[in-house]
Scaffold this active site. Structure first.
Site, mmCIF file in Angstrom:
data_model
loop_
_atom_site.group_PDB
_atom_site.id
_atom_site.type_symbol
_atom_site.label_atom_id
_atom_site.label_comp_id
_atom_site.label_asym_id
_atom_site.label_seq_id
_atom_site.Cartn_x
_atom_site.Cartn_y
_atom_site.Cartn_z
ATOM 1 N N GLN A 148 -7.693 0.573 3.867
ATOM 2 C CA GLN A 148 -8.553 -0.014 4.899
ATOM 3 C C GLN A 148 -9.992 -0.199 4.443
ATOM 4 O OE1 GLN A 148 -7.644 -1.382 7.647
ATOM 5 N NE2 GLN A 148 -5.566 -0.625 7.881
ATOM 6 N N ASN A 186 -7.431 4.135 9.467
ATOM 7 C CA ASN A 186 -6.972 2.846 9.979
ATOM 8 C C ASN A 186 -7.118 2.714 11.487
ATOM 9 O OD1 ASN A 186 -4.846 4.842 9.212
ATOM 10 N ND2 ASN A 186 -3.627 3.632 10.641
ATOM 11 N N SER A 236 -4.313 -2.663 -0.597
ATOM 12 C CA SER A 236 -3.199 -3.519 -0.200
ATOM 13 C C SER A 236 -3.686 -4.930 0.141
ATOM 14 C CB SER A 236 -2.499 -2.896 1.012
ATOM 15 O OG SER A 236 -1.424 -3.714 1.419
ATOM 16 N N GLY A 237 -2.950 -5.928 -0.367
ATOM 17 C CA GLY A 237 -3.388 -7.312 -0.221
ATOM 18 C C GLY A 237 -3.494 -7.805 1.208
ATOM 19 N N HIS A 238 -2.525 -7.419 2.068
ATOM 20 C CA HIS A 238 -2.504 -8.066 3.383
ATOM 21 C C HIS A 238 -3.602 -7.579 4.325
ATOM 22 C CE1 HIS A 238 -0.265 -5.121 6.079
ATOM 23 N NE2 HIS A 238 -0.011 -4.592 4.908
ATOM 24 N N THR A 285 9.975 -7.658 -12.423
ATOM 25 C CA THR A 285 9.286 -8.924 -12.704
ATOM 26 C C THR A 285 8.169 -9.138 -11.682
ATOM 27 O OG1 THR A 285 11.314 -9.794 -13.629
ATOM 28 C CG2 THR A 285 9.651 -11.418 -12.996
ATOM 29 N N CYS A 295 5.615 4.168 20.930
ATOM 30 C CA CYS A 295 6.703 4.408 21.864
ATOM 31 C C CYS A 295 7.832 5.108 21.114
ATOM 32 C CB CYS A 295 7.183 3.081 22.413
ATOM 33 S SG CYS A 295 8.226 3.285 23.837
ATOM 34 N N GLY A 306 0.825 -1.203 0.000
ATOM 35 C CA GLY A 306 0.000 0.000 0.000
ATOM 36 C C GLY A 306 0.861 1.255 0.000
ATOM 37 N N THR A 307 1.976 1.195 0.700
ATOM 38 C CA THR A 307 2.870 2.353 0.766
ATOM 39 C C THR A 307 3.406 2.687 -0.619
ATOM 40 O OG1 THR A 307 3.459 1.689 3.009
ATOM 41 C CG2 THR A 307 4.957 3.229 1.912
HETATM 42 N N1 PLP Z 1 -2.666 3.193 4.218
HETATM 43 C C1 PLP Z 1 -3.402 2.779 5.242
HETATM 44 C C2 PLP Z 1 -4.682 3.495 5.575
HETATM 45 C C3 PLP Z 1 -3.004 1.691 6.018
HETATM 46 O O1 PLP Z 1 -3.733 1.290 7.038
HETATM 47 C C4 PLP Z 1 -1.783 1.037 5.668
HETATM 48 C C5 PLP Z 1 -1.281 -0.078 6.483
HETATM 49 O O2 PLP Z 1 -1.605 -0.208 7.641
HETATM 50 C C6 PLP Z 1 -1.054 1.505 4.565
HETATM 51 C C7 PLP Z 1 -1.518 2.584 3.861
HETATM 52 C C8 PLP Z 1 0.228 0.874 4.159
HETATM 53 O O3 PLP Z 1 -0.004 -0.381 3.535
HETATM 54 P P1 PLP Z 1 1.180 -1.441 3.427
HETATM 55 O O4 PLP Z 1 1.381 -2.005 4.784
HETATM 56 O O5 PLP Z 1 0.676 -2.459 2.446
HETATM 57 O O6 PLP Z 1 2.366 -0.713 2.911
#
Ligand code: PLP
Length: 391
Positions: free
Chosen positions: A178, A150, A198-200, A236, A324, A71-72
Site C-alpha cells: 500500500q 491497507n 504489487s502492480g494493481h 515464463t 461477512c 503481492g501475496t
Molecule cells: N499486502 C497488503 C498491505 C495489501 O493491501 C494487499 C492487497 O490488498 C496485499 C498484500 C496482497 O496483494 P495482492 O492482491 O497483489 O496479492
C-alpha cells in the site's frame, strides 16, 4: 450513472499509458524472453528496462528486483526465504494488523512449529515498538511488518525498526504493497532486507508484482522451476504485465507530489466534511503519519454493509471494515486490534483515493452520506436506545 471510485486500496484503474505500453507485447512481440533468437531477446530487453524503472521507484538496484504474480506471492516468497535461511531459528514476529497475506501465513506457520509474536498497536493504530524490542530473542529469524496499513493508512516507523534489528542477524521484511507509489519508499534509507509491492495498487494490471531482495540477503526460491529471474523465481515471465508495471512505476514516481498534495487535500476535505456533518462519527487511525489517500471512518450504530449498499445507489464505491463470515458481520481484525468499540467497528467505511479522483467526487460523498447515515440510524433499534442515553 458515473462511477465515483474511492476504493483504490482494493485495486486501481489501469492507467491508459500502461495499457498502451502493454499492447505490443500481447499482439506482436510474443517471443519468449529466454529464447536464443533475436525476436525473444528483444522481449528480454524490455523486461530489463521495466526492472530498472521498478528499482528506481524504491531506490534499489535492478538485480535486487524479482517479478512475481501478486503481492501475496511476494509476501510468501519473502517469509519462506527468510525462515529457510535460518532453519534452526523458530521465532518470528509480525503485527496484529497485517493484511491476510501475512496474517494467515503466520497463523499457518504457528501451526507448523514456529513461535509467533504478534506486536500490538494502540487505539490510533500505531505500532508498539517497545513491545517489539522487548520480545526479540536470539531465536528470532524474521520480523515482517507492513509499511502502511491497507485499512487505516497508518504508517509504521520502518526505518526506526530496522535500526533496532540491525546487526542482530534478523531478516526484516516489509509489506509495502500500500505504501509504494503513495509515499516515498527508499529501501536503502529504510534498511529493509525484503520488500513487497504489487502492480494493481499503482495502476498496473492485476497479476503482476515485485519483491525486492537486498544484495547479500540469503534467498531460496518459492517457485522452483526454470532459470528465470536468475533462478529466484521459476516460470515464463508475464511480459506484457511486467512492461506495464515498469510504466506504472515510472508514473508513480512522477505522481508522488500530486498524491501528497492535491489528493491529500481532497482526502482531508472528504474526512473533515464527514466528521463535521455526521454526529457520532470518528476517524480510525492516527491523522499522521498516514497514507495521503486513505480515510477510514466509523459511524456508530449502523452497519458498514448497509452504508455501502446505499452509497452504491449513487455510484459511490468504497469498502467496509467488516467481513461477512458465516452469516455474522465480524469487524475487521485491524479495528479489533486497535480497540475500536464494537458499535463503531461495525459501521466503518474505508475511502481510498487516487490521482484520477476529482474534487466533485469528494463533494458528492459529503453531500450524500449524511442523509444515508441519518436514514439508517432511524431504522436502527441500537441507535434509538443510544440516542435516549446520549441526550
Ligand atoms: N499486502 C497488503 C498491505 C495489501 O493491501 C494487499 C492487497 O490488498 C496485499 C498484500 C496482497 O496483494 P495482492 O492482491 O497483489 O496479492
Amino acid at each position: 450513472m458515473p462511477v465515483i471510485y474511492l476504493d483504490n486500496n482494493a485495486t486501481t484503474r489501469v492507467a491508459p499509458e500502461v495499457v498502451d505500453a502493454m499492447i505490443p507485447f500481447l499482439k506482436d512481440y510474443y517471443g519468449n524472453p529466454s529464447s536464443m533468437h533475436t525476436f525473444g531477446g528483444m522481449v528480454g530487453r524490455h523486461i530489463d528496462a521495466a526492472r530498472e524503472k521498478i528499482a528506481a521507484l524504491i531506490n534499489a538496484s535492478p538485480d535486487e528486483i524479482i517479478f512475481t504474480s501478486c503481492g501475496t506471492e511476494s509476501d510468501s516468497t519473502a517469509v519462506r526465504a527468510a525462515i529457510e535461511s535460518s532453519p534452526q531459528k523458530k521465532h518470528i514476529m509480525t503485527s496484529r494488523v497485517e493484511h491476510p497475506a501475512i496474517k494467515n501465513l503466520f497463523e499457518h506457520l504457528a501451526k507448523t512449529g514456529y513461535r509467533v509474536t504478534w506486536v500490538p498497536v494502540d487505539r490510533e493504530g500505531r505500532l508498539d515498538v517497545e513491545y517489539l524490542k522487548n520480545h526479540l530473542t536470539d531465536d528470532t529469524a524474521l520480523v515482517s511488518l507492513m509499511w502502511a496499513n491497507n485499512e487505516t493508512g497508518v504508517i509504521f516507523p520502518i526505518e526506526a525498526i530496522s535500526s533496532v534489528l540491525k546487526d542482530r542477524g534478523i531478516v526484516f521484511h516489509t509489506d509495502a504493497v500500500q505504501a509504494a507509489g503513495k509515499v516515498p519508499v527508499d529501501v536503502k534509507e529504510a534498511g529493509v532486507d525484503l520488500l513487497s509491492l504489487s502492480g494493481h495498487k499503482i495502476h498496473a494490471p492485476k497479476g503482476i508484482a515485485a519483491l525486492y531482495v537486498r544484495k547479500g540477503t540469503k534467498f531460496s526460491p518459492f517457485m522452483i522451476g526454470g532459470h528465470q529471474e536468475r533462478g529466484r523465481r521459476g516460470g515464463t515471465e508475464n511480459v506484457a504485465s511486467i512492461v506495464g508495471l515498469g510504466v506504472a512505476s515510472e508514473m508513480a514516481m512522477h505522481h508522488l507530489s500530486d498524491i501528497n498534495g492535491r489528493v491529500r487535500a481532497m482526502r482531508d476535505k472528504l474526512e473533515d466534511g464527514i466528521l463535521k456533518n455526521i454526529p457520532n462519527s470518528m476517524r480510525n487511525g492516527c491523522k499522521e503519519p498516514r497514507l495521503p489517500n486513505t480515510s477510514s471512518v466509523s459511524f456508530e450504530f449502523v452497519e458498514g454493509e448497509s452504508i455501502l449498499l446505499m452509497m452504491d445507489e449513487f455510484g459511490i464505491c468504497a469498502s467496509s471494515g467488516s467481513a461477512c463470515t458465516s452469516g455474522s458481520l465480524e469487524p475487521s481484525h485491524v479495528l479489533r486490534a486497535m480497540g475500536v468499540p464494537f458499535t463503531a467497528a461495525h459501521g466503518s467505511i474505508r475511502f481510498s483515493l487516487s490521482a484520477y479522483n476529482i474534487e466533485s467526487d469528494v463533494d458528492m460523498v459529503v453531500e450524500k452520506l449524511p442523509p444515508i447515515i441519518k436514514r439508517l440510524r432511524e431504522l436502527s433499534p441500537f441507535w434509538k436506545n443510544a440516542a435516549c442515553k446520549i441526550q
